[in-house]
Every structure is written in C-alpha cells, then in structure tokens.
Design a protein around this motif. Sequence first.
Motif, PDB file in Angstrom:
ATOM      1  N   UNK A 133       0.987  -0.918  -0.285  1.00 33.84           N
ATOM      2  CA  UNK A 133       0.097   0.412  -0.098  1.00 33.84           C
ATOM      3  C   UNK A 133       0.652   1.033  -0.065  1.00 33.84           C
ATOM      4  N   UNK A 134       0.471   2.027  -0.257  1.00 27.08           N
ATOM      5  CA  UNK A 134       1.340   3.492  -0.323  1.00 27.08           C
ATOM      6  C   UNK A 134       0.456   4.892   0.019  1.00 27.08           C
ATOM      7  N   UNK A 135       1.121   5.345   0.863  1.00 28.73           N
ATOM      8  CA  UNK A 135       0.434   6.362   2.223  1.00 28.73           C
ATOM      9  C   UNK A 135       1.037   7.521   2.127  1.00 28.73           C
ATOM     10  N   UNK A 136       0.041   8.567   1.277  1.00 26.73           N
ATOM     11  CA  UNK A 136       1.081  10.123   1.132  1.00 26.73           C
ATOM     12  C   UNK A 136       1.157  10.413   2.702  1.00 26.73           C
ATOM     13  N   UNK A 137       2.451  11.194   2.993  1.00 25.36           N
ATOM     14  CA  UNK A 137       2.532  12.176   4.086  1.00 25.36           C
ATOM     15  C   UNK A 137       2.665  13.460   3.920  1.00 25.36           C
ATOM     16  N   UNK A 138       1.403  14.445   4.455  1.00 24.96           N
ATOM     17  CA  UNK A 138       1.755  15.701   4.208  1.00 24.96           C
ATOM     18  C   UNK A 138       1.464  16.182   5.791  1.00 24.96           C
ATOM     19  N   UNK A 139       2.320  17.410   5.563  1.00 26.60           N
ATOM     20  CA  UNK A 139       1.805  18.239   7.103  1.00 26.60           C
ATOM     21  C   UNK A 139       3.067  19.983   6.701  1.00 26.60           C
ATOM     22  N   UNK A 187       3.033  -7.341   4.880  1.00 26.64           N
ATOM     23  CA  UNK A 187       2.195  -5.999   3.442  1.00 26.64           C
ATOM     24  C   UNK A 187       3.253  -5.056   3.896  1.00 26.64           C
ATOM     25  N   UNK A 188       3.748  -4.779   2.323  1.00 28.59           N
ATOM     26  CA  UNK A 188       4.722  -3.103   2.161  1.00 28.59           C
ATOM     27  C   UNK A 188       4.671  -2.181   2.266  1.00 28.59           C
ATOM     28  N   UNK A 189       4.324  -1.561   3.500  1.00 26.74           N
ATOM     29  CA  UNK A 189       3.548   0.204   3.785  1.00 26.74           C
ATOM     30  C   UNK A 189       4.603   1.349   2.929  1.00 26.74           C
ATOM     31  N   UNK A 191      -1.014   7.150  -7.702  1.00 30.37           N
ATOM     32  CA  UNK A 191      -2.180   5.651  -6.869  1.00 30.37           C
ATOM     33  C   UNK A 191      -1.627   5.969  -5.898  1.00 30.37           C
ATOM     34  N   UNK A 192      -1.687   6.421  -4.603  1.00 28.32           N
ATOM     35  CA  UNK A 192      -1.919   6.738  -3.524  1.00 28.32           C
ATOM     36  C   UNK A 192      -3.056   5.875  -2.727  1.00 28.32           C
ATOM     37  N   UNK A 193      -2.889   4.757  -2.512  1.00 30.04           N
ATOM     38  CA  UNK A 193      -3.975   4.463  -1.391  1.00 30.04           C
ATOM     39  C   UNK A 193      -4.765   5.162   0.417  1.00 30.04           C
ATOM     40  N   UNK A 226      -7.110  -0.527   7.357  1.00 31.58           N
ATOM     41  CA  UNK A 226      -7.982  -0.074   7.395  1.00 31.58           C
ATOM     42  C   UNK A 226      -7.700  -0.066   5.993  1.00 31.58           C
ATOM     43  N   UNK A 227      -6.925   0.205   5.462  1.00 31.75           N
ATOM     44  CA  UNK A 227      -6.042   1.580   4.239  1.00 31.75           C
ATOM     45  C   UNK A 227      -5.620  -0.278   2.879  1.00 31.75           C
ATOM     46  N   UNK A 228      -5.588  -1.245   3.704  1.00 31.10           N
ATOM     47  CA  UNK A 228      -4.834  -2.594   3.118  1.00 31.10           C
ATOM     48  C   UNK A 228      -7.069  -3.225   3.193  1.00 31.10           C
ATOM     49  N   UNK A 229      -7.379  -3.463   3.571  1.00 33.83           N
ATOM     50  CA  UNK A 229      -9.449  -3.324   3.161  1.00 33.83           C
ATOM     51  C   UNK A 229      -9.835  -2.797   2.000  1.00 33.83           C
ATOM     52  N   UNK A 230      -9.450  -1.421   2.396  1.00 37.92           N
ATOM     53  CA  UNK A 230     -10.862  -0.203   1.244  1.00 37.92           C
ATOM     54  C   UNK A 230      -9.690  -0.880  -0.304  1.00 37.92           C
TER      55      UNK A 230
END
Length: 195
Positions: free
Chosen positions: A6-12, A58-60, A82-84, A178-182
């Motif tokens: 899964x690929x997660x974008x991190x903002x801040x 799972x690779x995060x 393609x962010x998850x 939750x992200x994996x399921x989504x």
Amino acid sequence: MNNASIRIGVLGEATIGRSELINRICRPLNSAPSITSIQAGPMVDVLDFERLEGGDNVWVEFLIIPSETRHPSSRQMLYSIGLDALILVCDSSVPRTFLRAAEWIEDASNTASLQGVPIAIVLDGSLAADWKANTMLSNIIDPLVASRGARVIDLSGCISAAVLDTRQQRLLSLFYEHTICSKAQKRTAAADRVC
C-alpha cells in the motif's frame, strides 16, 4: 517474497516532523532522532508491516509529500501516482497545522484517484493534547472526521521519543489494516465493473 503493498502519502507543515515520525514508524529500533532537513522533493520510506490477524506481510510505502512548493500543481502530480491513503501530520500545540491539513484534504479531494481513500489525521507534538476538550481544535477536526471519514490517531506527547509505544503502534496498525481492506474493496469493485 512477493508482498502486497500500500502507498500512503504523508503531508504536514515543513517543520512539523513528518520525516521523524516516519523514521520512528519504519525504524523502531533506531534510538537516534532523524536528521531534520529541508525537503526539496518527495521522500520515500518503507515498512514491512506484519498483519494483525496473520497472513502475509504487506509493504507500507510512505511518500512524504513536500508541503511548501512554488508550484501548487506539483502536489496534484504526486496525488495522481496511485496513493491508497493519506496521513496528515499535525502538531497538537500549533492550531495552524490543522488549518493547513483541512486545506490539503480539500486539495486532495479534487483528485479523482483519491476519492474515498482512507485519511488519518495524526496528532503529533511534544505536548500531549486532548483535542476533543479543545474547542478550537475540535471545531477544525470534527468536520474533517464527519465529512471525509478521517480517523484521528493521537500520537501527541511522543515527539522526543525515538520509539512509538504499543498503543501508538496499534493505532497506526489499525489504519494500515483499514487501508489494505479499502484497497482490496476498490480492486474488487473495479473487477466487477469490467465483467
């Protein structure tokens, strides 16, 4: 081994500690804080996530997205890869960071590929905060939770610690699950549309 990912974008905000947070997540045994740097472009880090209920790891993949940029459309380009899921890092003691998070959620929601992706608002910062008791913060966060289904992950009070405690790790793990399921549900829905 061919793990799913899964690929997660991190903002801040630029100096909020996104890189340090991701360093604590991906390298829990590294006791030294990460080196703070001015980020000129996106940075990537990877966690080999052990599923809570067993099964294959799972690779995060965390994509730390620059917040300050001369070209507003550059974030839109990164959103389209393609962010998850999205993680928005906010400092619990700096209300301005929550206002920016609201702007970024709105910005991301204008990207078709991010419609319905899980969103987490991570409360970080050296001071532990009860955002529900803080009227100003709850007035910003509650609408994001209600309208965008964002989850609040309270990691505040740990910015100086190099290692996340068990409760904090579990909160993050639940978001990954939750992200994996989504992602699996989207894949199934897409396959159904093709047939």
